[in-house]
Design an enzyme around this catalytic site. Sequence first.
Site, PDB file in Angstrom:
ATOM      1  N   HIS A 229       0.863  -1.179   0.000  1.00  0.00           N
ATOM      2  CA  HIS A 229       0.000   0.000   0.000  1.00  0.00           C
ATOM      3  C   HIS A 229       0.901   1.231   0.000  1.00  0.00           C
ATOM      4  CE1 HIS A 229       1.024   0.250   4.226  1.00  0.00           C
ATOM      5  NE2 HIS A 229       0.518  -0.951   4.443  1.00  0.00           N
TER       6      HIS A 229
ATOM      7  N   GLY B 115       1.787   3.254   2.218  1.00  0.00           N
ATOM      8  CA  GLY B 115       2.768   3.318   3.314  1.00  0.00           C
ATOM      9  C   GLY B 115       4.077   2.658   2.914  1.00  0.00           C
ATOM     10  N   HIS B 116       3.974   1.442   2.358  1.00  0.00           N
ATOM     11  CA  HIS B 116       5.181   0.766   1.861  1.00  0.00           C
ATOM     12  C   HIS B 116       5.846   1.583   0.747  1.00  0.00           C
ATOM     13  CE1 HIS B 116       2.643  -2.926   2.994  1.00  0.00           C
ATOM     14  NE2 HIS B 116       3.684  -3.027   3.791  1.00  0.00           N
TER      15      HIS B 116
HETATM   16  P1  AMP Z   1       4.742  -4.780   6.779  1.00  0.00           P
HETATM   17  O1  AMP Z   1       4.576  -5.212   5.368  1.00  0.00           O
HETATM   18  O2  AMP Z   1       3.456  -4.543   7.487  1.00  0.00           O
HETATM   19  O3  AMP Z   1       5.684  -5.676   7.552  1.00  0.00           O
HETATM   20  O4  AMP Z   1       5.447  -3.367   6.721  1.00  0.00           O
HETATM   21  C1  AMP Z   1       6.667  -3.177   6.052  1.00  0.00           C
HETATM   22  C2  AMP Z   1       7.214  -1.826   6.393  1.00  0.00           C
HETATM   23  O5  AMP Z   1       6.284  -0.814   5.987  1.00  0.00           O
HETATM   24  C3  AMP Z   1       7.431  -1.646   7.896  1.00  0.00           C
HETATM   25  O6  AMP Z   1       8.631  -0.906   8.104  1.00  0.00           O
HETATM   26  C4  AMP Z   1       6.229  -0.850   8.307  1.00  0.00           C
HETATM   27  O7  AMP Z   1       6.438  -0.063   9.446  1.00  0.00           O
HETATM   28  C5  AMP Z   1       6.015   0.019   7.082  1.00  0.00           C
HETATM   29  N1  AMP Z   1       4.635   0.500   7.048  1.00  0.00           N
HETATM   30  C6  AMP Z   1       3.502  -0.252   7.133  1.00  0.00           C
HETATM   31  N2  AMP Z   1       2.409   0.536   7.107  1.00  0.00           N
HETATM   32  C7  AMP Z   1       2.859   1.816   7.024  1.00  0.00           C
HETATM   33  C8  AMP Z   1       2.218   3.089   6.966  1.00  0.00           C
HETATM   34  N3  AMP Z   1       0.888   3.214   7.012  1.00  0.00           N
HETATM   35  N4  AMP Z   1       2.993   4.186   6.877  1.00  0.00           N
HETATM   36  C9  AMP Z   1       4.350   4.073   6.843  1.00  0.00           C
HETATM   37  N5  AMP Z   1       5.008   2.905   6.883  1.00  0.00           N
HETATM   38  C10 AMP Z   1       4.280   1.785   6.974  1.00  0.00           C
END
Ligand code: AMP
Length: 281
Positions: A34, A36-37
């Site tokens: 998404h 964020g990533h």
């Molecule tokens: P995940 O796939 O959930 O393990 O997340 C991978 C990376 O993306 C991690 O460093 C998370 O902190 C970051 N991340 C996930 N969601 C967000 C978001 N909404 N805003 C910023 N970074 C995010």
Amino acid sequence: MDDIATIAALRTRLDADRAAGRRIGFVPTMGFLHEGHLRLVDAARAANDVVVLSVFVNPLQFAPGEDFERYPRNIDRDRTLAQARGVDVVFAPPREEMYPEPIELRVMAGSTASLWEGAVRPGHFDGVLTVVAKLLNIVEPDVAYFGQKDIQQVTLVRAMVRDLNMRTALHVMPTVRETDGLAMSSRNVYLTPPQRSAARALSQSLQAIVVAWRNGEHNTAALIERAQSLVAAEPLVTPDYIAVVEPQRLHATDRAERGNIAMIAARVGTTRLIDNMILDE
Ligand code: AMP
């Protein structure tokens, strides 16, 4: 964009980049990308010659009964999104590549891991740190990018990099939100429309803490009470914790100071969501 599934092939590729003096930025994820990533990708793209994105749903960080099996996955969509944002290498290893049996040892997180998320999910951060350590050893990036959204994860990864003398620099990016404030998360797809609407209570309660703090309320208990009453008005949301903590070891504070972090974890139906905001952003 290269699509690489084995550690050996990734190392061969990145050794060549390093030999050519290229700077490597790395974004570890569990996929189902998404915005964020993708902001992490943008930051990596802007500051490095080579951007590596890993997609691996790490079984070690899920306890039995958690959502490992049903965690959302769509590697084809992830590849398309990654390519559009300028990723050079997607590393999406199968489970056996990362964890050939038997697994002899893992990283043990320190005391900060027993708080908050770790209290609700015992062993979770050992699993997180183990996979992050492995990925950093595999990619050997100059910089790795993490999101503020997972504040306890960032705190523990920072501690690991320091305590184990890893060379990688860490770069933390602000939380990316939906227009109504909900922090973006791969798990948001689990929410039914009424739950999705109720989930706004998480960011709203944190925002209430930030606003009250700005208006001079520095008593942590009073701040948390405000947040709790907002969440209590939303019957679909069951909080696990609401806290105000200092940023080094995430210990709860009595008086909220600038730089402290308001955190919430809550269950919305069967979905667990987390969020946090820094005082004062
Ligand atoms: P995940 O796939 O959930 O393990 O997340 C991978 C990376 O993306 C991690 O460093 C998370 O902190 C970051 N991340 C996930 N969601 C967000 C978001 N909404 N805003 C910023 N970074 C995010």
